[in-house]
Design an enzyme around this catalytic site. Structure first.
Site, PDB file in Angstrom:
ATOM      1  CB  SER A  29      -0.926  -0.011   1.216  1.00 29.05           C
ATOM      2  OG  SER A  29      -0.169   0.008   2.399  1.00 29.05           O
ATOM      3  NE  ARG A  31      -1.984   7.870   3.863  1.00 24.20           N
ATOM      4  CZ  ARG A  31      -3.286   8.059   3.728  1.00 24.20           C
ATOM      5  NH1 ARG A  31      -4.108   7.658   4.654  1.00 24.20           N
ATOM      6  NH2 ARG A  31      -3.760   8.663   2.663  1.00 24.20           N
ATOM      7  CD  GLU A  55      -7.668   0.108  -9.251  1.00 22.33           C
ATOM      8  OE1 GLU A  55      -6.516   0.387  -8.852  1.00 22.33           O
ATOM      9  OE2 GLU A  55      -8.545   0.968  -9.425  1.00 22.33           O
ATOM     10  CD  GLU A  58      -5.147   2.516 -13.302  1.00 27.72           C
ATOM     11  OE1 GLU A  58      -5.420   2.674 -12.085  1.00 27.72           O
ATOM     12  OE2 GLU A  58      -5.848   2.985 -14.217  1.00 27.72           O
ATOM     13  CD  GLU A  59      -3.534  -0.504  -7.076  1.00 29.08           C
ATOM     14  OE1 GLU A  59      -3.504  -1.642  -6.572  1.00 29.08           O
ATOM     15  OE2 GLU A  59      -4.364   0.368  -6.731  1.00 29.08           O
ATOM     16  CE  LYS A 127     -13.824 -13.155   8.075  1.00 30.49           C
ATOM     17  NZ  LYS A 127     -14.452 -14.448   8.229  1.00 30.49           N
TER      18      LYS A 127
END
Length: 151
Positions: A29, A31, A55, A58-59, A127
């Site tokens: 992530s 942050r 996604e 892009e990531e 999870k």
């Protein structure tokens, strides 16, 4: 007043290595630098699985075939402007065919392939770990190396 849960979509990028071992592509992530799967908000004009594939591109620079149905979901909390937002992520399996060297979020995140057990060790969300265990067991049980396919 009830709690609002924001829907999100995520890709579970996978591949089988030369030995037939399943691997999962994880990103950090921005942050907190926690290991997660590529995910984000649904996108207009894209089906949920297509948004999940976007996604992943892009990531993580991942390109491949993505399943049209979700294999499950997990919840997480996202911090935004000093408040927490609860999200539920629908997860779609993506078989990664290749990774690009350049992609939109290059340099903003770490990107790495993990063996399933190693991925489950570094992911904090219980999870998501359980979903990965279930889905990876399904994928491994249905995998047949090319040498075993009929002519």
């Amino acid at each position: 007043m009830g709690v609002t849960i924001r829907p999100q979509v995520g890709a579970l990028p996978v591949r089988f290595d030369e030995d037939g071992t399943l691997e999962i592509l994880l990103i950090t992530s921005r942050r907190s630098r926690k290991w997660i799967i590529p995910k984000g908000n649904p996108m207009r004009r894209l089906a949920p699985h297509q948004a999940a594939a976007r996604e992943a591109f892009e990531e993580a620079g991942a390109i491949g075939a993505i399943e049209g149905r979700s294999r499950g979901h997990y919840r997480h909390r996202k911090r935004k402007a000093r408040r927490q937002i609860r999200c539920q992520v629908a997860v779609y399996v993506m078989t990664v065919e290749r990774r690009l060297e350049r992609f939109p979020e290059l340099g903003e995140r770490a990107v790495r392939w993990f063996k399933v057990d190693d991925a489950r060790e570094v992911i904090r969300n219980r999870k998501l770990r359980e979903l990965i265990a279930r889905v990876s067991a399904e994928l491994v049980s249905s995998f047949r190396p090319l040498a075993e396919l009929p002519d």
